[in-house]
Write a protein that holds these residues in place. Structure first.
Motif, PDB file in Angstrom:
ATOM      1  N   PRO A  85      47.521 -24.210  45.597  1.00 39.68           N
ATOM      2  CA  PRO A  85      48.188 -24.912  46.708  1.00 39.68           C
ATOM      3  C   PRO A  85      47.296 -24.938  47.952  1.00 39.68           C
ATOM      4  CG  PRO A  85      49.196 -22.765  46.321  1.00 39.68           C
ATOM      5  CD  PRO A  85      48.173 -22.974  45.244  1.00 39.68           C
ATOM      6  N   TYR A  86      47.500 -25.978  48.715  1.00 35.62           N
ATOM      7  CA  TYR A  86      46.759 -26.099  49.975  1.00 35.62           C
ATOM      8  C   TYR A  86      47.311 -25.067  50.957  1.00 35.62           C
ATOM      9  CZ  TYR A  86      45.121 -30.608  48.225  1.00 35.62           C
ATOM     10  OH  TYR A  86      44.540 -31.599  47.490  1.00 35.62           O
ATOM     11  N   ARG A 121      48.249 -27.986  55.633  1.00 34.95           N
ATOM     12  CA  ARG A 121      49.394 -28.892  55.467  1.00 34.95           C
ATOM     13  C   ARG A 121      49.988 -29.282  56.819  1.00 34.95           C
ATOM     14  NH1 ARG A 121      53.156 -26.706  50.549  1.00 34.95           N
ATOM     15  NH2 ARG A 121      51.505 -26.323  49.037  1.00 34.95           N
ATOM     16  N   ALA A 166      46.155 -40.042  53.351  1.00 36.08           N
ATOM     17  CA  ALA A 166      45.999 -39.124  52.222  1.00 36.08           C
ATOM     18  C   ALA A 166      44.557 -39.134  51.729  1.00 36.08           C
ATOM     19  CB  ALA A 166      46.963 -39.508  51.096  1.00 36.08           C
ATOM     20  N   VAL A 220      43.966 -35.715  49.722  1.00 35.98           N
ATOM     21  CA  VAL A 220      45.180 -35.336  48.998  1.00 35.98           C
ATOM     22  C   VAL A 220      45.808 -36.595  48.409  1.00 35.98           C
ATOM     23  CG1 VAL A 220      45.628 -33.318  50.454  1.00 35.98           C
ATOM     24  CG2 VAL A 220      46.686 -35.506  51.030  1.00 35.98           C
ATOM     25  N   HIS A 221      46.656 -36.398  47.453  1.00 36.53           N
ATOM     26  CA  HIS A 221      47.350 -37.534  46.842  1.00 36.53           C
ATOM     27  C   HIS A 221      48.412 -38.045  47.815  1.00 36.53           C
ATOM     28  CE1 HIS A 221      49.821 -39.801  43.980  1.00 36.53           C
ATOM     29  NE2 HIS A 221      48.730 -39.851  43.229  1.00 36.53           N
ATOM     30  N   GLU A 222      48.643 -39.350  47.770  1.00 40.31           N
ATOM     31  CA  GLU A 222      49.623 -39.959  48.670  1.00 40.31           C
ATOM     32  C   GLU A 222      51.011 -39.338  48.481  1.00 40.31           C
ATOM     33  OE1 GLU A 222      51.510 -44.345  49.773  1.00 40.31           O
ATOM     34  OE2 GLU A 222      49.987 -44.179  48.198  1.00 40.31           O
ATOM     35  N   THR A 234      51.683 -36.344  47.518  1.00 40.42           N
ATOM     36  CA  THR A 234      51.640 -34.995  48.104  1.00 40.42           C
ATOM     37  C   THR A 234      51.902 -35.076  49.602  1.00 40.42           C
ATOM     38  OG1 THR A 234      50.070 -34.256  46.420  1.00 40.42           O
ATOM     39  CG2 THR A 234      50.191 -32.956  48.447  1.00 40.42           C
ATOM     40  N   LEU A 235      51.220 -35.991  50.277  1.00 42.86           N
ATOM     41  CA  LEU A 235      51.419 -36.164  51.713  1.00 42.86           C
ATOM     42  C   LEU A 235      52.857 -36.576  52.010  1.00 42.86           C
ATOM     43  CD1 LEU A 235      50.507 -36.243  54.616  1.00 42.86           C
ATOM     44  CD2 LEU A 235      49.516 -38.518  54.185  1.00 42.86           C
ATOM     45  N   LYS A 265      55.521 -35.829  50.275  1.00 34.23           N
ATOM     46  CA  LYS A 265      56.366 -34.633  50.108  1.00 34.23           C
ATOM     47  C   LYS A 265      56.249 -33.705  51.304  1.00 34.23           C
ATOM     48  CE  LYS A 265      56.368 -34.450  45.058  1.00 34.23           C
ATOM     49  NZ  LYS A 265      55.930 -33.669  43.882  1.00 34.23           N
ATOM     50  N   TRP A 266      55.020 -33.538  51.805  1.00 37.67           N
ATOM     51  CA  TRP A 266      54.821 -32.677  52.971  1.00 37.67           C
ATOM     52  C   TRP A 266      55.567 -33.223  54.185  1.00 37.67           C
ATOM     53  CZ3 TRP A 266      48.789 -31.856  52.763  1.00 37.67           C
ATOM     54  CH2 TRP A 266      48.465 -31.050  51.663  1.00 37.67           C
TER      55      TRP A 266
END
Length: 122
Positions: free
Chosen positions: A4-5, A10, A30, A35-37, A39-40, A42-43
């Motif tokens: 995990p980052y 994040r 992203a 990072v994957h789009e 993932t961004l 979700k963050w």
């Protein structure tokens, strides 16, 4: 499973993404941060929950729920052990109660024989 980052990373990415200029897409952000789009996305959603902007479970609530579930599992295991121990103790109690009862019956019979013998001798 990927590592995990770090949370600081994040938080920085979310802050920058929230303050991005108009016309800059999440996909571009992203890509810039590697990072994957999704993932961004979700963050950003989780940050909105953490800030109370959207309904959902915060990280601290999620951690608390995990700890509570662990505690419940432990208590259930302890309860099962105590239930089994209680059953074993009940079985032993009945066994000893019967043994004591038989012993008392034998003692009563011996006393009665002694009294009968004393009456017979008298």
């Amino acid at each position: 499973m990927p590592v995990p980052y770090p949370q600081e990373f994040r938080d920085d990415v979310v802050r920058v993404a929230r303050n991005r200029e108009k016309g800059v897409t999440l996909a571009q952000m992203a890509k810039d941060f590697g990072v994957h789009e999704m993932t961004l996305s979700k963050w950003l959603r989780q940050a909105a929950v953490e800030d109370g902007e959207e309904p959902g479970v915060t990280r601290s609530e999620s951690a608390e729920n995990r700890e509570l579930k662990k505690r419940i599992r432990l208590l259930e295991q302890e309860n099962e052990v105590l239930r089994r121990a209680g059953h074993s103790i009940a079985v032993l109690f009945r066994f000893y109660a019967k043994a004591i009862h038989r012993s008392q019956e034998r003692s009563n019979e011996q006393i009665q024989r002694a009294l009968d013998a004393a009456e017979h001798d008298a």
